[in-house]
Enzyme design. Sequence first.
Site, short mmCIF file in Angstrom:
data_model
loop_
_atom_site.label_atom_id
_atom_site.label_comp_id
_atom_site.label_asym_id
_atom_site.label_seq_id
_atom_site.Cartn_x
_atom_site.Cartn_y
_atom_site.Cartn_z
N ASP A 44 0.86 -1.20 0.00
CA ASP A 44 0.00 0.00 0.00
C ASP A 44 0.89 1.24 0.00
OD1 ASP A 44 -2.19 1.86 0.36
OD2 ASP A 44 -3.30 0.30 1.41
N ASN A 99 -6.56 -5.34 -5.08
CA ASN A 99 -7.63 -4.68 -4.30
C ASN A 99 -7.48 -3.15 -4.27
OD1 ASN A 99 -9.61 -4.52 -1.80
ND2 ASN A 99 -7.70 -3.55 -1.15
N TYR A 167 -14.56 5.58 -12.62
CA TYR A 167 -14.62 4.46 -11.68
C TYR A 167 -15.43 3.31 -12.28
CZ TYR A 167 -15.14 2.08 -7.15
OH TYR A 167 -15.10 1.16 -6.11
N LYS A 171 -14.14 -0.45 -13.28
CA LYS A 171 -14.66 -1.64 -12.60
C LYS A 171 -15.29 -2.60 -13.61
CE LYS A 171 -13.24 -0.56 -8.49
NZ LYS A 171 -12.13 -1.32 -7.89
N THR A 202 -15.92 1.42 4.73
CA THR A 202 -14.45 1.53 4.72
C THR A 202 -14.10 3.01 4.63
OG1 THR A 202 -14.20 1.54 2.32
CG2 THR A 202 -14.27 -0.63 3.37
P1 NAD Z 1 -10.05 1.98 1.31
O1 NAD Z 1 -9.91 3.40 0.90
O2 NAD Z 1 -10.28 1.66 2.74
O3 NAD Z 1 -8.81 1.14 0.81
C1 NAD Z 1 -8.23 1.32 -0.45
C2 NAD Z 1 -6.72 1.20 -0.28
O4 NAD Z 1 -6.11 1.29 -1.58
C3 NAD Z 1 -6.14 2.32 0.59
O5 NAD Z 1 -5.37 1.82 1.65
C4 NAD Z 1 -5.30 3.11 -0.38
O6 NAD Z 1 -4.13 3.69 0.18
C5 NAD Z 1 -4.94 2.04 -1.40
N1 NAD Z 1 -4.48 2.66 -2.64
C6 NAD Z 1 -5.07 3.67 -3.34
N2 NAD Z 1 -4.28 4.02 -4.36
C7 NAD Z 1 -3.17 3.24 -4.29
C8 NAD Z 1 -1.99 3.15 -5.06
N3 NAD Z 1 -1.77 3.96 -6.10
N4 NAD Z 1 -1.07 2.25 -4.70
C9 NAD Z 1 -1.27 1.43 -3.65
N5 NAD Z 1 -2.37 1.46 -2.88
C10 NAD Z 1 -3.31 2.36 -3.21
O7 NAD Z 1 -11.25 1.45 0.43
P2 NAD Z 1 -11.92 0.02 0.27
O8 NAD Z 1 -13.35 0.27 0.25
O9 NAD Z 1 -11.36 -0.99 1.19
O10 NAD Z 1 -11.47 -0.31 -1.23
C11 NAD Z 1 -10.88 -1.54 -1.62
C12 NAD Z 1 -11.36 -1.90 -3.03
O11 NAD Z 1 -12.76 -2.15 -2.99
C13 NAD Z 1 -11.16 -0.79 -4.06
O12 NAD Z 1 -10.74 -1.36 -5.28
C14 NAD Z 1 -12.56 -0.20 -4.19
O13 NAD Z 1 -12.74 0.41 -5.44
C15 NAD Z 1 -13.40 -1.43 -4.02
N6 NAD Z 1 -14.80 -1.17 -3.65
C16 NAD Z 1 -15.13 -0.47 -2.52
C17 NAD Z 1 -16.48 -0.32 -2.18
C18 NAD Z 1 -16.93 0.38 -0.92
O14 NAD Z 1 -18.14 0.65 -0.77
N7 NAD Z 1 -16.07 0.68 0.02
C19 NAD Z 1 -17.47 -0.87 -3.01
C20 NAD Z 1 -17.08 -1.55 -4.15
C21 NAD Z 1 -15.75 -1.72 -4.45
#
Ligand code: NAD
Length: 263
Positions: A44, A99, A167, A171, A202
């Site tokens: 990360d 992720n 986005y 996806k 999150t």
């Molecule tokens: P989050 O923000 O808690 O975690 C995302 C992590 O990705 C963070 O720690 C961030 O630092 C890291 N990140 C971002 N850019 C980065 C980079 N360039 N290099 C390395 N790390 C990087 O969010 P989350 O909800 O846990 O998201 C995880 C995945 O789930 C993502 O792909 C997000 O699109 C997807 N998602 C989230 C939701 C939701 O409702 N939270 C819904 C559908 C999909």
Amino acid sequence: MARLSGLSRSIAGHAAIITGAASGMGQATAHLFADEGARVVVADLGADRVDAVVDEIRAAHGSDAAVGVVTDVSDPAQLANLVSAATTWAGRLDIVVNNAGVSLPNSPFMEEADFESSWARTLDVNITAHARLVRLALPYLSESPAARIVNIASTEALVSTAGLGAYAATKAGVIGLTQSLAVELGRHGITVNAVCPGPIDTAMTAGIEAEAKATYARRRVPLRRYGLPEEVAHMTLNLCLPSSSFVNGTHIPVDGGMSVRHT
Ligand code: NAD
């Protein structure tokens, strides 16, 4: 049935790279995999954030359970360093969980500079990095007895919210990439699947007011709540088990039924 019951439901000893593992679903996945005996590579942004998760996992499972590699997944050189550091540490690589993701506003009504920068950043992080990491990991995954790739997509690939064009495009692209890789890598014994989380509590959704979340969940989600990061992590784990050996090329919503709701 003797043959079927011989399929393992354990990833103990398997090595996993999890990107975006310092927060949210990635963090929950890193913890869950370590709980199951896997050796976890936490990737990360930000040394402090990465170290904090590695320390949590080591406190629970010992110093061999996790290592941190600070990585910006949008940088090909940092991805190469991630794979090199992971395989040097673990001596193998069995699982890649793509992720890491960003959710940036992106709309045709935006000023050009903002539109261009959010479009480019979203594509770099949310999809190009996935393809690059798979390419770099391939020589090691090919040697694994149960190689697994899980890409975290979103229900935004299936239904859409205004103002999230980049986005949604990434996806949906993650599902296409997952399917193509599943077809191409099957002969190498590697499965590739995607998970489509719905609304999950999150950091990514932390900016939404609690009241707005509750109203949304009541109206849109049959289970009438946001999901927890660990509920998504458990689906990712299921796809990574040796016993999931014939699941390939799928995308599985983990959304409380949101994406199939009609009225
Ligand atoms: P989050 O923000 O808690 O975690 C995302 C992590 O990705 C963070 O720690 C961030 O630092 C890291 N990140 C971002 N850019 C980065 C980079 N360039 N290099 C390395 N790390 C990087 O969010 P989350 O909800 O846990 O998201 C995880 C995945 O789930 C993502 O792909 C997000 O699109 C997807 N998602 C989230 C939701 C939701 O409702 N939270 C819904 C559908 C999909």
